[in-house]
Design an enzyme around this catalytic site. Structure first.
Site, PDB file in Angstrom:
ATOM      1  N   ASP A  12      87.693  28.843 -61.343  1.00  0.00           N
ATOM      2  CA  ASP A  12      86.607  29.755 -61.732  1.00  0.00           C
ATOM      3  C   ASP A  12      86.738  31.126 -61.083  1.00  0.00           C
ATOM      4  O   ASP A  12      85.747  31.797 -60.822  1.00  0.00           O
ATOM      5  CB  ASP A  12      85.228  29.162 -61.387  1.00  0.00           C
ATOM      6  CG  ASP A  12      85.056  27.780 -61.959  1.00  0.00           C
ATOM      7  OD1 ASP A  12      85.429  27.585 -63.118  1.00  0.00           O
ATOM      8  OD2 ASP A  12      84.572  26.895 -61.239  1.00  0.00           O
ATOM      9  N   HIS A  40      87.588  28.283 -69.373  1.00  0.00           N
ATOM     10  CA  HIS A  40      87.683  29.707 -69.091  1.00  0.00           C
ATOM     11  C   HIS A  40      86.637  30.398 -69.937  1.00  0.00           C
ATOM     12  O   HIS A  40      86.490  30.074 -71.105  1.00  0.00           O
ATOM     13  CB  HIS A  40      89.041  30.267 -69.514  1.00  0.00           C
ATOM     14  CG  HIS A  40      90.177  29.660 -68.787  1.00  0.00           C
ATOM     15  ND1 HIS A  40      90.368  29.821 -67.441  1.00  0.00           N
ATOM     16  CD2 HIS A  40      91.189  28.891 -69.219  1.00  0.00           C
ATOM     17  CE1 HIS A  40      91.454  29.179 -67.087  1.00  0.00           C
ATOM     18  NE2 HIS A  40      91.971  28.594 -68.143  1.00  0.00           N
TER      19      HIS A  40
HETATM   20  P1  GDP Z   1      88.404  30.875 -64.844  1.00  0.00           P
HETATM   21  O1  GDP Z   1      88.309  29.414 -65.039  1.00  0.00           O
HETATM   22  O2  GDP Z   1      89.214  31.244 -63.640  1.00  0.00           O
HETATM   23  O3  GDP Z   1      88.859  31.590 -66.065  1.00  0.00           O
HETATM   24  O4  GDP Z   1      86.956  31.400 -64.500  1.00  0.00           O
HETATM   25  P2  GDP Z   1      85.616  31.227 -65.368  1.00  0.00           P
HETATM   26  O5  GDP Z   1      85.825  31.820 -66.678  1.00  0.00           O
HETATM   27  O6  GDP Z   1      85.089  29.869 -65.316  1.00  0.00           O
HETATM   28  O7  GDP Z   1      84.606  32.064 -64.460  1.00  0.00           O
HETATM   29  C1  GDP Z   1      84.633  33.373 -64.352  1.00  0.00           C
HETATM   30  C2  GDP Z   1      83.300  33.936 -64.830  1.00  0.00           C
HETATM   31  O8  GDP Z   1      83.186  35.219 -64.336  1.00  0.00           O
HETATM   32  C3  GDP Z   1      83.176  34.065 -66.331  1.00  0.00           C
HETATM   33  O9  GDP Z   1      81.840  33.916 -66.699  1.00  0.00           O
HETATM   34  C4  GDP Z   1      83.671  35.489 -66.595  1.00  0.00           C
HETATM   35  O10 GDP Z   1      83.141  36.068 -67.774  1.00  0.00           O
HETATM   36  C5  GDP Z   1      83.141  36.173 -65.396  1.00  0.00           C
HETATM   37  N1  GDP Z   1      83.921  37.285 -64.894  1.00  0.00           N
HETATM   38  C6  GDP Z   1      85.280  37.429 -64.825  1.00  0.00           C
HETATM   39  N2  GDP Z   1      85.586  38.579 -64.181  1.00  0.00           N
HETATM   40  C7  GDP Z   1      84.385  39.151 -63.838  1.00  0.00           C
HETATM   41  C8  GDP Z   1      84.032  40.326 -63.118  1.00  0.00           C
HETATM   42  O11 GDP Z   1      84.857  41.084 -62.642  1.00  0.00           O
HETATM   43  N3  GDP Z   1      82.692  40.552 -62.941  1.00  0.00           N
HETATM   44  C9  GDP Z   1      81.730  39.735 -63.421  1.00  0.00           C
HETATM   45  N4  GDP Z   1      80.452  40.029 -63.203  1.00  0.00           N
HETATM   46  N5  GDP Z   1      82.033  38.606 -64.081  1.00  0.00           N
HETATM   47  C10 GDP Z   1      83.341  38.328 -64.285  1.00  0.00           C
END
Ligand code: GDP
Length: 425
Positions: A12, A40
């Protein structure tokens, strides 16, 4: 050239967003391990999507999406996921699925649930997607590869043999209904129809693409802490989460992986059980959870509230090292704009001994965080595109962490969208 996008921590970290962003310049995006157990989240022109099996490049028409041999493939879930994006006007993606990928069977999901029930208070906090039983069977050599769907007689025979063992456990250990191998065979014939348009030798496809000079992105799931060898065993996932495994799970030469982008979030979060040294609780945690990510720190697959904590330099430095990091993408930094002071875990105190080395699990469980506080920047940094335009305290936070982890932070993500990124040389 192959580039990997992997996680430094517990998952995440925002890998989906970084992959989606880097995919703009890639030809192929590959999932090489894991299954539909994690998700994701991607925000783009088409809306907000939670992907579980499809690689994060599916939104670009120029990208081919590959499900590699290392993946735990749940065919009905993949079919549903393809439909869920095309139903929302995303052009039909180009997808290739490895003929060597193994399939998650309905009984894997059941065994995952039954075992967690049996373990009660000692459960792993599994997402119950069948991943641990799936990989156990793969290495016990009783798994089913996609190509086996095409040899009906052999498949029927093997199903009978495997179900015999499964049924003994179902009857005597779990006291649950038995599996009928003939019904399962019929179900698998439906899977064959669903998957048939996509099946090929993806390793051959990728090697050919490399010979043609194409750019391939490997998309990792979860992060270093969840790796079965280098992570917080046994509270890990069941397939390697490291970039190095990309060579195996995709079938590309290891020496082709030139860039390893390790994604690390500006604070910590984790799902499931296991040691989490910098974890915070109560109102402080609730506020970070509510403000975190994009719409709060709740699991993309399960909706479960994630455990949250301050940035852990010890875990991240180690997490970057085991990935073989060339670049760190530091994400979700915008979320911390509300804090007067930002606590950072800079070392562990294990029985009175201060260390910056990440220990094995038994010692990790005893570790207490050594916290240093940095001044906050108290403003919204979304929309900023140049490093110099970030508030000084924000740059100090980034540079402090970069020094502690010892790997270059070359990308800073300050919002969930594709363009919310600051490149730094
Ligand atoms: P992953 O499994 O590593 O892809 O991570 P996730 O998608 O589960 O979690 C990342 C969350 O953070 C998602 O809701 C993204 O839309 C959000 N996100 C990613 N980068 C950023 C950022 O720079 N700022 C904010 N506020 N949210 C972000």
């Amino acid at each position: 050239m192959v580039k990997a996008v992997v996680g430094a921590n517990w998952g995440d970290e925002g890998k989906g967003k970084i992959t989606d962003m880097l995919a703009a310049k890639a030809d192929i995006v590959v999932r090489f391990q894991g299954g539909a157990n994690a998700g994701h989240t991607i925000v783009n022109n088409y809306g907000k999507f939670a992907l579980h099996t499809l690689p994060s490049g599916v939104f670009y028409s120029h990208v081919t999406s590959v499900i590699g041999n290392g993946v735990a493939l749940n065919i009905p879930i993949l079919a549903k996921e393809i439909k869920s994006i095309t139903d929302r006007n995303v052009p039909a993606p180009k997808i290739r699925v490895s003929n060597r990928a193994q399939m998650v069977m309905p009984y894997h999901i059941l065994f995952d649930q039954y075992e967690e029930e049996r373990l009660g208070g000692h459960s792993f906090g599994s997402t119950k997607s069948g991943i641990a039983p799936f990989y156990s069977d793969k290495y016990a050599k009783i798994g089913f590869q996609v190509n086996e769907l095409y040899d009906e007689e052999a498949l029927k025979d093997k199903l009978h043999r495997v179900c015999e063992v499964k049924n003994i456990l179902l009857e005597h250990l779990y006291h649950k209904p038995l599996i009928n191998p003939d019904e399962l065979f019929e179900e698998m014939m439906q899977w064959r129809e669903m998957i048939d348009p996509y099946v090929c030798d993806t390793a051959a496809f990728l090697n050919q693409a490399l010979a043609e000079g194409k750019e391939i992105l490997l998309e990792g799931q979860l992060g270093s802490m969840k790796d079965p060898d280098h992570g917080i065993y046994p509270m890990v996932t069941s397939s390697p989460t490291l970039a190095g495994y990309g060579a195996v799970g995709a079938g590309v030469p290891p020496y082709e992986i030139k860039t390893i982008v390790t994604v690390s979030k500006a604070y910590s979060s984790a799902v499931g059980a296991g040691a989490f040294v910098s974890e915070i609780f109560g109102d402080e945690a609730e506020e970070l959870r509510r403000r975190g990510g994009d719409g709060g720190e709740y699991g993309a697959t399960t909706g479960r509230p994630r455990r949250v904590g301050w940035y852990d330099c010890v875990a991240s430095r180690y997490g970057c090292r085991v990935q073989g990091t060339t670049d760190v993408a530091f994400t979700v930094l915008d979320v911390l704009g509300y804090l007067d002071e930002i606590p950072v875990c800079v070392a562990y105190d294990i029985d009175g001994e201060i260390t910056e080395e990440f220990p094995t699990t038994g010692l990790l469980e005893k570790a207490k965080p050594v916290i240093e506080k940095l001044p906050g920047w108290k403003c919204d940094i979304r929309g900023i595109r140049k490093y110099e335009d970030l508030p000084e305290n924000c740059r100090n936070y980034i540079e402090f962490i970069e020094k502690k982890i010892g790997y270059p932070i070359t990308m800073i993500s300050n919002g969930p969208g594709r363009d919310d990124i600051i490149y730094r040389d």
